[in-house]
Design an enzyme around this catalytic site. Structure first.
Site, PDB file in Angstrom:
ATOM      1  N   HIS A 226     -12.130  30.625-100.348  1.00  0.00           N
ATOM      2  CA  HIS A 226     -12.455  29.388 -99.637  1.00  0.00           C
ATOM      3  C   HIS A 226     -13.939  29.269 -99.326  1.00  0.00           C
ATOM      4  O   HIS A 226     -14.327  28.510 -98.436  1.00  0.00           O
ATOM      5  CB  HIS A 226     -11.642  29.284 -98.350  1.00  0.00           C
ATOM      6  CG  HIS A 226     -10.173  29.236 -98.579  1.00  0.00           C
ATOM      7  ND1 HIS A 226      -9.367  30.343 -98.460  1.00  0.00           N
ATOM      8  CD2 HIS A 226      -9.360  28.213 -98.956  1.00  0.00           C
ATOM      9  CE1 HIS A 226      -8.119  30.009 -98.730  1.00  0.00           C
ATOM     10  NE2 HIS A 226      -8.087  28.733 -99.037  1.00  0.00           N
ATOM     11  N   CYS A 415     -15.223  22.254 -90.977  1.00  0.00           N
ATOM     12  CA  CYS A 415     -14.686  21.936 -89.645  1.00  0.00           C
ATOM     13  C   CYS A 415     -15.182  20.582 -89.167  1.00  0.00           C
ATOM     14  O   CYS A 415     -14.410  19.765 -88.656  1.00  0.00           O
ATOM     15  CB  CYS A 415     -15.069  23.034 -88.641  1.00  0.00           C
ATOM     16  SG  CYS A 415     -14.517  22.709 -86.944  1.00  0.00           S
ATOM     17  N   THR A 507     -11.232  31.073 -80.863  1.00  0.00           N
ATOM     18  CA  THR A 507     -10.629  29.825 -81.334  1.00  0.00           C
ATOM     19  C   THR A 507     -10.882  28.746 -80.301  1.00  0.00           C
ATOM     20  O   THR A 507     -11.534  28.977 -79.278  1.00  0.00           O
ATOM     21  CB  THR A 507      -9.106  29.975 -81.532  1.00  0.00           C
ATOM     22  OG1 THR A 507      -8.480  30.094 -80.237  1.00  0.00           O
ATOM     23  CG2 THR A 507      -8.768  31.200 -82.384  1.00  0.00           C
TER      24      THR A 507
END
Length: 593
Positions: A226, A415, A507
């Site tokens: 990725h 993101c 996170t």
């Protein structure tokens, strides 16, 4: 310096659907479900669920790994493949559509690469399909051998070894085995396989700039698929040296990732990552076979060389080893018409697409559009919520480039783009259909919007966040501050339950958990709602900043060496803190005006 990548494409947002259209025009044995752009499913043209008397084998994941996964759909291999956007897990509705389209009485097996978004989306789809009466089993493949024993909950990444598991499972299903037997063979195959990759360049996502993190005389060892950084950056070496190092790492007795020892038999796969010429792959294979035989004392039964699971236009390769036995070889040798194992283009061409067998529920709530249309007169609550949502969404939109930059160093670099997509859709849907005077329904509709457009891990986690908050707020159209706090607490508990992360894992929870804790503490202490909200937003920002010094234990950043993340904040936490802070300031301004 970074530069705009060159691509032979049209619209960067349409690359996946246009790839699928070209694929089914090329191979008459394939079709796709008529659900673009949300539903991206390629399936065998000869399968009807009502008449299919074998176990269906379904896999998928983010796009960008072509020919995986759609190129391995065909008799003797996959029955269907589900695609998300580039490097983003497919949404639940797409996976459900695939299950409904090909699953007959014998059930279906889902083969899933070990990434959080894939596990969540395929897992939720499996549970929904089971509730509809389908027989479903799921096998997770984590064949990465580059990293030390896994930290936290992430586990080993799923890489090119997944293709061999596809073939074993597809052949077992084609032989008429039961769902339990097919799942058993797939699980066994997944336990026998190991992979490690190296790269000479980074990949470029459609529409984005090419990263300049890798100098011309350097290469990366132990990377995923990725675009995330590898385990180490080293000087460029001759391929023979690289192959020897990779094989030694895969077969290392210290990690024990694969049960291969001297005297074992193996299958070898040399896999191109997207921009590696076949000449270079064959040179690597030429070294790998004798290295295995002479240095490691194993017999090589089969060799597969080519591009099977890529990372867009990355230059590099991965090596996969699978311990073989007579049954494994029978499965790998069994006939298949999957186009890239190898290609098969004979036969009459059926229609390129077919209708989805049952209507896929739109990612809106079950409430009618008429009920959800904006009220003509907004109440004080409606005006306040409108200001908060607008401020939060605009703050996320403004952060897009920063979030992408942080994520490029800690993940796959999208993101900001993903959050931008969600925030823009929320603003658009708010103008058209949100019931602004009903807090619970607004939260539910925001979740539905996010589920429809965001995809990947962040999309489903925010959807879970909203759905859990909605369940807590339902019946409270004008919640008190304490009811809002309770809903936030319940939603964070749901995210932790299904995503597996906790505060301290690096996170978005590292922003929202401190915010929730502070909000409840200040309300219990007697602060007014606005003051408590502002103070909790400051806690969110402080929590997000602390991620600069945290070791990742969830998501793709957990695969990156901790020293490479020093001073880099978690983009998910920064995004959450930003929209929470913007909403708090907007509410304060609105209520004081």
């Amino acid at each position: 310096m970074a530069y705009q990548g060159k691509k032979l494409i049209n619209d960067p947002n349409a690359v996946v659907t246009e790839f699928i259209e070209g694929l089914v025009e090329t191979y008459p044995g394939l079709q796709y479900l008529d659900g673009f752009p949300q539903i991206k499913v390629v399936l065998r043209a000869d399968v009807s669920p009502s008449q299919f008397d074998k176990v269906a084998v379904i896999s998928g994941g983010g796009a960008g790994h072509e020919p995986a996964h759609a190129g391995f759909v065909g008799p003797g291999m996959l029955t269907a493949a589900v695609s998300g956007e580039v490097f983003a897990s497919p949404p639940v509705d797409s996976i459900l559509a695939a299950i409904r389209a090909v699953t007959g009485p014998k059930g279906c097996l889902l083969i899933v690469k070990n990434y959080t978004g894939d596990r969540l989306n395929f897992g939720l789809a499996a549970e929904q399909a089971k509730s509809e009466g389908y027989k479903v089993e799921m096998v997770i493949v984590g064949d990465d051998c580059a990293l030390p024993p896994p930290r936290g909950i992430a586990g080993r990444r799923g890489l090119a070894g997944t293709i061999l598991v596809h073939k074993v499972a597809g052949a077992a299903a084609d032989a008429g085995l039961t769902l339990t037997e097919v799942a058993g063979e797939a699980k066994q195959a997944a336990e026998l396989v190991g992979t490690m990759g190296v790269a000479l360049s980074v990949c470029t996502l459609p529409g984005l700039v090419t990263s300049d993190r890798l100098d011309a005389d350097k290469m990366e060892i132990g990377l995923g698929i990725h675009g995330e950084p590898g385990l180490a950056v080293v000087d460029l070496q001759p391929v023979d040296v690289v192959v020897a190092h990779v094989l030694k790492q895969i077969l290392s007795p210290d990690t024990g990732y694969v049960p291969i020892t001297r005297g074992s038999n193996v299958v070898l796969m040399v896999n191109g990552l997207g921009a590696t010429p076949m000449m270079e792959l064959m040179i690597a294979t030429r070294k790998a076979v004798p290295e295995l035989q002479l240095e490691h004392g194993v017999a090589v039964d089969r060799v597969y060389t080519g591009s099977f699971m890529t990372s867009l236009d990355m230059a590099g390769f991965s090596i996969t080893l699978m311990k073989s036995d007579p049954l494994i070889l029978d499965r790998l040798d069994a006939p298949t018409k999957a186009p890239y194992w190898p290609v098969a283009v004979e036969g009459n061409r059926p229609p390129a697409k077919i209708p989805i067998p049952v209507p896929v529920p739109q990612s809106y709530s079950s409430t009618t559009d008429e009920t959800l249309s904006q009220p003509q007169e907004l109440t004080k609550l409606g005006y306040t919520l409108e200001a908060a949502i607008e401020a939060a969404a605009n703050e996320v939109i403004a952060l897009r480039d920063d979030l992408n930059e942080w994520d490029a160093k800690a993940g796959d670099g999208d993101c900001g783009t993903t959050m931008y997509r969600g925030a823009s859709a929320v603003l658009e849907d708010m103008k058209k259909r949100y019931p602004m005077n009903d807090a619970a329904e607004i939260v539910n509709e925001i979740g539905a919007t996010i589920r429809r457009v965001m995809g990947g891990t962040s999309g489903i986690l925010y959807d879970i966040l909203c759905k859990a908050a909605y369940a807590n707020l339902k019946g409270h159209s004008e919640p008190t501050a304490q009811e809002w706090a309770n809903a936030l607490e319940a939603s964070l508990a749901a995210v932790s339950k299904y995503g597996g992360a906790k505060a301290g894992y690096r996170t978005m929870l590292d922003a929202l958990v401190p915010a929730c804790t502070t909000l409840k503490e200040r309300l219990d202490a007697g602060d007014d709602a606005v003051t408590a909200f502002i103070l909790s937003s400051e806690a969110a920002m402080a929590g997000a900043e602390l991620t600069k010094n945290m070791q990742a234990q969830a998501g793709r950043s957990s695969y990156i060496a901790p020293e490479n993340l020093v001073s880099i904040p978690d983009p998910g936490a920064m995004a959450a803190a930003a929209w929470y802070r913007a909403a708090a300031l907007a509410v304060a301004s609105k209520l004081k005006s």
